[in-house]
Design an enzyme around this catalytic site. Structure first.
Site, PDB file in Angstrom:
ATOM      1  N   LYS A 161     -47.953 -90.404 -38.476  1.00 49.25           N
ATOM      2  CA  LYS A 161     -49.323 -91.158 -39.398  1.00 49.25           C
ATOM      3  C   LYS A 161     -48.563 -92.404 -39.530  1.00 49.25           C
ATOM      4  O   LYS A 161     -47.578 -92.910 -40.320  1.00 49.25           O
ATOM      5  CB  LYS A 161     -49.180 -90.258 -40.885  1.00 49.25           C
ATOM      6  CG  LYS A 161     -50.436 -90.454 -41.632  1.00 49.25           C
ATOM      7  CD  LYS A 161     -50.993 -91.821 -42.042  1.00 49.25           C
ATOM      8  CE  LYS A 161     -50.372 -92.476 -43.118  1.00 49.25           C
ATOM      9  NZ  LYS A 161     -50.604 -93.790 -43.274  1.00 49.25           N
ATOM     10  N   GLY A 214     -40.396 -95.471 -46.140  1.00 52.51           N
ATOM     11  CA  GLY A 214     -41.311 -96.089 -46.749  1.00 52.51           C
ATOM     12  C   GLY A 214     -40.745 -96.200 -48.322  1.00 52.51           C
ATOM     13  O   GLY A 214     -39.487 -96.339 -48.293  1.00 52.51           O
ATOM     14  N   THR A 216     -39.628 -96.128 -52.261  1.00 55.38           N
ATOM     15  CA  THR A 216     -38.830 -94.822 -52.731  1.00 55.38           C
ATOM     16  C   THR A 216     -39.985 -94.135 -53.862  1.00 55.38           C
ATOM     17  O   THR A 216     -39.924 -92.956 -53.784  1.00 55.38           O
ATOM     18  CB  THR A 216     -37.767 -95.686 -53.785  1.00 55.38           C
ATOM     19  OG1 THR A 216     -36.699 -95.971 -52.619  1.00 55.38           O
ATOM     20  CG2 THR A 216     -37.202 -94.480 -54.771  1.00 55.38           C
ATOM     21  N   GLY A 219     -41.567 -91.841 -51.569  1.00 53.65           N
ATOM     22  CA  GLY A 219     -40.448 -90.654 -51.333  1.00 53.65           C
ATOM     23  C   GLY A 219     -40.554 -89.711 -52.200  1.00 53.65           C
ATOM     24  O   GLY A 219     -40.464 -88.423 -52.165  1.00 53.65           O
ATOM     25  N   GLU A 236     -36.265 -92.084 -45.649  1.00 49.53           N
ATOM     26  CA  GLU A 236     -35.549 -93.358 -45.368  1.00 49.53           C
ATOM     27  C   GLU A 236     -36.253 -94.075 -46.220  1.00 49.53           C
ATOM     28  O   GLU A 236     -37.459 -94.621 -46.153  1.00 49.53           O
ATOM     29  CB  GLU A 236     -35.630 -93.893 -44.070  1.00 49.53           C
ATOM     30  CG  GLU A 236     -35.011 -93.076 -43.225  1.00 49.53           C
ATOM     31  CD  GLU A 236     -33.627 -93.089 -43.086  1.00 49.53           C
ATOM     32  OE1 GLU A 236     -33.015 -93.921 -43.909  1.00 49.53           O
ATOM     33  OE2 GLU A 236     -32.643 -92.583 -42.385  1.00 49.53           O
ATOM     34  N   CYS A 270     -35.889-103.048 -44.831  1.00 45.66           N
ATOM     35  CA  CYS A 270     -35.348-102.400 -45.801  1.00 45.66           C
ATOM     36  C   CYS A 270     -33.734-102.647 -46.098  1.00 45.66           C
ATOM     37  O   CYS A 270     -32.979-102.342 -46.612  1.00 45.66           O
ATOM     38  CB  CYS A 270     -35.209-100.826 -45.557  1.00 45.66           C
ATOM     39  SG  CYS A 270     -34.674-100.495 -43.792  1.00 45.66           S
ATOM     40  N   GLU A 369     -36.571-104.234 -55.595  1.00 52.14           N
ATOM     41  CA  GLU A 369     -36.759-104.479 -54.225  1.00 52.14           C
ATOM     42  C   GLU A 369     -38.053-105.296 -53.863  1.00 52.14           C
ATOM     43  O   GLU A 369     -39.291-105.020 -54.431  1.00 52.14           O
ATOM     44  CB  GLU A 369     -37.109-103.193 -53.263  1.00 52.14           C
ATOM     45  CG  GLU A 369     -37.191-103.555 -51.693  1.00 52.14           C
ATOM     46  CD  GLU A 369     -37.448-102.274 -50.736  1.00 52.14           C
ATOM     47  OE1 GLU A 369     -38.398-101.504 -51.211  1.00 52.14           O
ATOM     48  OE2 GLU A 369     -36.891-102.341 -49.709  1.00 52.14           O
TER      49      GLU A 369
HETATM   50  P1  NAD Z   1     -45.262 -97.126 -48.151  1.00 51.15           P
HETATM   51  O1  NAD Z   1     -44.415 -95.915 -48.956  1.00 51.15           O
HETATM   52  O2  NAD Z   1     -46.280 -97.778 -49.083  1.00 51.15           O
HETATM   53  O3  NAD Z   1     -45.939 -96.306 -47.177  1.00 51.15           O
HETATM   54  C1  NAD Z   1     -45.082 -95.825 -45.926  1.00 51.15           C
HETATM   55  C2  NAD Z   1     -46.032 -94.830 -45.212  1.00 51.15           C
HETATM   56  O4  NAD Z   1     -46.366 -93.722 -45.998  1.00 51.15           O
HETATM   57  C3  NAD Z   1     -47.492 -95.338 -44.880  1.00 51.15           C
HETATM   58  O5  NAD Z   1     -47.719 -94.670 -43.400  1.00 51.15           O
HETATM   59  C4  NAD Z   1     -48.211 -95.050 -45.911  1.00 51.15           C
HETATM   60  O6  NAD Z   1     -49.555 -94.959 -45.491  1.00 51.15           O
HETATM   61  C5  NAD Z   1     -47.934 -93.753 -46.194  1.00 51.15           C
HETATM   62  N1  NAD Z   1     -48.028 -93.229 -47.552  1.00 51.15           N
HETATM   63  C6  NAD Z   1     -48.383 -93.998 -48.853  1.00 51.15           C
HETATM   64  N2  NAD Z   1     -48.745 -92.951 -49.683  1.00 51.15           N
HETATM   65  C7  NAD Z   1     -48.446 -91.947 -49.425  1.00 51.15           C
HETATM   66  C8  NAD Z   1     -48.499 -90.464 -49.893  1.00 51.15           C
HETATM   67  N3  NAD Z   1     -48.941 -90.473 -51.324  1.00 51.15           N
HETATM   68  N4  NAD Z   1     -48.251 -89.334 -49.171  1.00 51.15           N
HETATM   69  C9  NAD Z   1     -47.804 -89.579 -48.009  1.00 51.15           C
HETATM   70  N5  NAD Z   1     -47.779 -90.686 -47.140  1.00 51.15           N
HETATM   71  C10 NAD Z   1     -48.146 -91.911 -47.924  1.00 51.15           C
HETATM   72  O7  NAD Z   1     -44.348 -98.170 -47.548  1.00 51.15           O
HETATM   73  P2  NAD Z   1     -44.353 -99.465 -47.030  1.00 51.15           P
HETATM   74  O8  NAD Z   1     -45.187-100.460 -47.781  1.00 51.15           O
HETATM   75  O9  NAD Z   1     -45.345 -99.156 -45.802  1.00 51.15           O
HETATM   76  O10 NAD Z   1     -43.188 -99.840 -46.200  1.00 51.15           O
HETATM   77  C11 NAD Z   1     -42.343-100.660 -47.036  1.00 51.15           C
HETATM   78  C12 NAD Z   1     -41.287 -99.735 -47.510  1.00 51.15           C
HETATM   79  O11 NAD Z   1     -40.519 -99.043 -46.695  1.00 51.15           O
HETATM   80  C13 NAD Z   1     -39.795-100.466 -48.358  1.00 51.15           C
HETATM   81  O12 NAD Z   1     -39.859-100.026 -49.579  1.00 51.15           O
HETATM   82  C14 NAD Z   1     -38.529-100.459 -47.519  1.00 51.15           C
HETATM   83  O13 NAD Z   1     -37.507-100.571 -47.882  1.00 51.15           O
HETATM   84  C15 NAD Z   1     -38.992 -99.083 -46.834  1.00 51.15           C
HETATM   85  N6  NAD Z   1     -38.422 -98.871 -45.556  1.00 51.15           N
HETATM   86  C16 NAD Z   1     -37.305 -98.234 -45.422  1.00 51.15           C
HETATM   87  C17 NAD Z   1     -36.695 -97.972 -44.213  1.00 51.15           C
HETATM   88  C18 NAD Z   1     -35.462 -97.251 -44.213  1.00 51.15           C
HETATM   89  O14 NAD Z   1     -34.877 -97.041 -42.940  1.00 51.15           O
HETATM   90  N7  NAD Z   1     -34.767 -97.152 -45.209  1.00 51.15           N
HETATM   91  C19 NAD Z   1     -37.140 -98.742 -43.142  1.00 51.15           C
HETATM   92  C20 NAD Z   1     -38.241 -99.570 -43.201  1.00 51.15           C
HETATM   93  C21 NAD Z   1     -38.900 -99.592 -44.414  1.00 51.15           C
END
Ligand code: NAD
Length: 466
Positions: A161, A214, A216, A219, A236, A270, A369
Site C-alpha cells: 500500500k 510512517g 508514530t 503506528g 518503523e 526519519c 518531529e
Molecule cells: P503516514 O503515517 O501518514 O503514512 C504512511 C502510510 O500509512 C501511507 O501509505 C498512508 O496512506 C498509510 N496510512 C495512513 N493512515 C493509515 C491508517 N489509519 N491505517 C493504515 N495505513 C494508514 O506517514 P507519512 O507522512 O507517509 O510518512 C512520514 C512519517 O514516516 C514520518 O513520521 C517519518 O519519520 C516516518 N518514517 C519512518 C521511517 C523509519 O524507518 N523509521 C522511514 C521513513 C519515514
C-alpha cells in the site's frame, strides 16, 4: 484489477500541477486483491519454490530495477520533489536491497537443539503468509524495497500500500516484478487512502502480518487495529535524532555533514539529525560554519542534477512545517538562517533550509518531529548533559556522535537510547545491518538478516528416537 472510474490525482510538488491519475482501490478491490494473494500463498508455487529459485527471481528483479533506473528516478523525483541525484542513488540502493535478499533467501537457518528428551529437536523458519506492507511518501521505492525484498525472499506473498502522494514507483516496481518472473498474485500494489485501504488490509483476517513505515500516531492506530487478531506487526516510525558535537573535531567537516543529514530530502527523512547539540565552548564557531554550509546549498528544480534541496512534498505539509518555525521563534529560539520562502522559485512548495539557535528542551520545536528542512541547535556544558539532551525525547531512531576522543565517542554512543548510532558519521542505513528504533520510533528491525525474522515464523520440531 480495480474498477475503472475510481481515480486519484498525483501532484508534482515542484510544478504544483497534476502529474498522473492513479486507480484508487476501494473496499471491494482490496477484498479481491487479498483473496488472490491468499490463493497464491495457500496453493501457489512461490512459497513452495526452493529458496534458491526465489533468490534467482529477486536477482532478475534487481537487474530490471537497475535497467530502468533512469525512469524510476525521474518518476520518484517528480512525485516527491526530491533531487534527481538522490533519486538515482535510491533506485540503485533499492536494487542492492533486492540483490542482498536474493542471496539471503537460502541462508535462513534453523538450529538443532540438545534437548533432554531422547530424540532430535530442531527449528525451522517458515514464511508467515500474506503480508501487507504499508509505506510512506518520503522514500517510496526504497522503503518499499526494504520490505518487499525480505518478505518475498522468505516465501511470503505481498500486498504493497503506497502513500497516496507517491504511488507511481511502487506501481512500476509491481510491473517489473511480473517481468522478472514473479507468479501472478505474489506482488500486488494496492493504491488508495490509508484510512480506507490501509485499515481494511490490517483488519482482514486473511492477512497474516502488517509491516508499516510512517508516523508514530499512525503506528499506534495500526497496533490497535491489529490487536484483536494478535496480528504480527512491525513498525518503523518517527524520529527526532540528535547530532552531538564535542570539542576537537574538524568543525568545518562536521558542519558540512550535519547540514547534509538535516536537509537531505528536504529534511523529510526519519533519520534526519534535526537536533544538533554542541559543546558551549565551540558553539559560536560551529554555528558560523553550519550557517555557511546551509547558505551554500543549491535549492531549486529537483530535476536539475545540481540541485541539493527541492520542494516539500505538498502545500499543506509546507504550511505545517512553517507553523513549527513560527512557534519556535515565538517560544524564544533564535532564527539563524532561512525561515521563509524568500528568493525561492514562485512555483513549488519550497522552504529555505532553516536553523534555529539557542534552542531549549522545553520548546516544541526541539521535541516534535517536524519532517522538513528545519534544525535546532542547543548548547551543552558536559558529556553527561549532551547524553541527557540526546535521550530527552519519546523517539529513539538514530543519532550521531562527533568526537576525536575514541573512548568518549564509544562511551557516548553506547548511552544513546537509539537503534542506529553513527560515530563521526551521519550514515544510518546499511542494507547488511539491522535498522529500527527504540521507544516510540518503532518495533522490530528491518534490513540485515534480522529482517528475515520479521517475515518468518519459527517452528520447533521434536522427533522422538527410541
Ligand atoms: P503516514 O503515517 O501518514 O503514512 C504512511 C502510510 O500509512 C501511507 O501509505 C498512508 O496512506 C498509510 N496510512 C495512513 N493512515 C493509515 C491508517 N489509519 N491505517 C493504515 N495505513 C494508514 O506517514 P507519512 O507522512 O507517509 O510518512 C512520514 C512519517 O514516516 C514520518 O513520521 C517519518 O519519520 C516516518 N518514517 C519512518 C521511517 C523509519 O524507518 N523509521 C522511514 C521513513 C519515514
Amino acid at each position: 484489477m480495480a474498477r475503472a472510474g475510481h481515480v486519484f490525482e498525483v501532484e508534482n510538488p515542484c510544478r504544483e500541477a497534476v502529474l498522473a491519475q492513479v486507480t484508487r482501490f476501494d473496499a471491494d478491490d482490496v477484498d479481491q486483491a487479498v483473496a488472490s494473494a491468499r490463493r497464491a500463498f495457500d496453493t501457489g508455487g512461490w512459497p513452495r519454490a526452493s529458496a534458491t529459485a526465489r533468490g534467482r527471481v529477486l536477482l532478475a528483479l534487481a537487474a530490471k530495477v537497475r535497467e530502468q533506473a533512469g525512469d524510476l528516478a525521474r518518476w520518484e523525483t517528480r512525485q516527491v520533489g526530491k533531487p534527481i541525484r538522490d533519486a538515482i542513488n535510491e533506485v540503485h540502493a533499492a536494487a542492492s536491497c533486492f540483490e542482498f535478499y536474493a542471496g539471503a533467501a537460502n541462508k535462513v537457518y534453523g538450529h538443532t537443539i540438545p534437548v533432554s528428551a531422547a530424540g532430535l529437536d530442531f527449528t525451522e523458519r517458515i514464511p508467515l503468509g500474506v503480508v501487507a506492507l504499508i509505506v510512506p511518501w518520503n522514500f517510496p521505492l526504497l522503503i518499499a524495497a526494504w520490505k518487499v525484498a525480505p518478505a518475498l525472499a522468505a516465501g511470503n506473498v505481498v500486498l504493497v500500500k503506497p502513500a497516496s502522494y507517491t504511488p507511481l514507483t511502487a506501481l512500476l516496481l509491481g510491473r517489473l516484478g511480473t517481468e522478472a518472473g514473479l507468479p501472478a498474485g505474489v506482488l500486488t500494489i494496492v493504491p488508495g487512502p490509508g484510512a480506507e485501504v490501509g485499515e481494511r488490509l490490517i483488519e482482514d483476517r486473511r492477512v497474516d502480518k502488517v509491516a508499516f513505515t510512517g508516523e508514530t500516531t499512525t503506528g499506534t492506530r495500526i497496533l490497535q487495529l491489529a490487536a484483536p487478531q494478535i496480528k504480527r506487526v512491525s513498525l518503523e516510525l518517527g524520529g527526532k535524532s540528535p547530532t552531538l558535537v564535542f570539542p576537537g573535531v574538524d568543525l568545518d567537516r562536521v558542519a558540512a555533514l550535519a547540514v547534509q543529514s538535516a536537509y537531505g530530502n528536504a529534511g523529510q527523512d526519519c533519520c534526519a539529525r534535526s537536533r544538533i547539540a554542541v559543546d558551549r565552548d565551540i558553539y559560536d564557531e560551529f554555528v558560523e560554519a553550519f550557517c555557511r554550509h546551509v547558505r551554500a546549498l543549491h535549492v531549486g528544480d529537483p530535476e536539475d542534477p545540481a540541485t541539493e534541496l527541492g520542494p516539500l512534498v505538498s502545500g499543506p505539509h509546507r504550511e505545517r512545517v512553517m507553523r513549527h518555525v513560527t512557534r519556535g521563534i515565538a517560544d524564544g529560539a533564535e532564527l539563524l538562517v532561512g525561515g521563509s520562502t524568500e528568493g525561492l522559485p514562485d512555483r513549488g512548495y519550497y522552504l529555505a533550509p532553516t536553523a534555529l539557535g539557542a534552542a531549549e528542551a522545553r520548546m516544541d520545536i526541539v521535541r516534535e518531529e517536524i519532517f522538513g528542512p528545519v534544525t535546532t541547535i542547543q548548547r551543552f556544558a558536559s558529556e553527561q548533559e549532551a547524553i541527557e539532551m540526546a535521550n530527552d525525547t519519546v523517539y529513539g531512531l538514530s543519532g550521531s556522535v562527533f568526537s576525536r576522543d575514541g573512548g568518549q565517542a564509544l562511551r557516548v554512543a553506547r548511552q544513546l537510547r537509539a537503534g542506529v548510532v553513527s560515530v563521526n558519521s551521519i550514515k544510518s542505513v546499511h542494507i547488511e545491518a539491522p535498522f529500527g528504533g527504540f521507544k516510540q520510533s518503532g518495533l522490530g528491525r528491518e534490513l540485515g538478516m534480522e529482517a528475515m525474522e520479521l517475515y518468518t515464523e519459527l517452528r520447533n520440531i521434536f522427533i522422538e528416537v527410541d
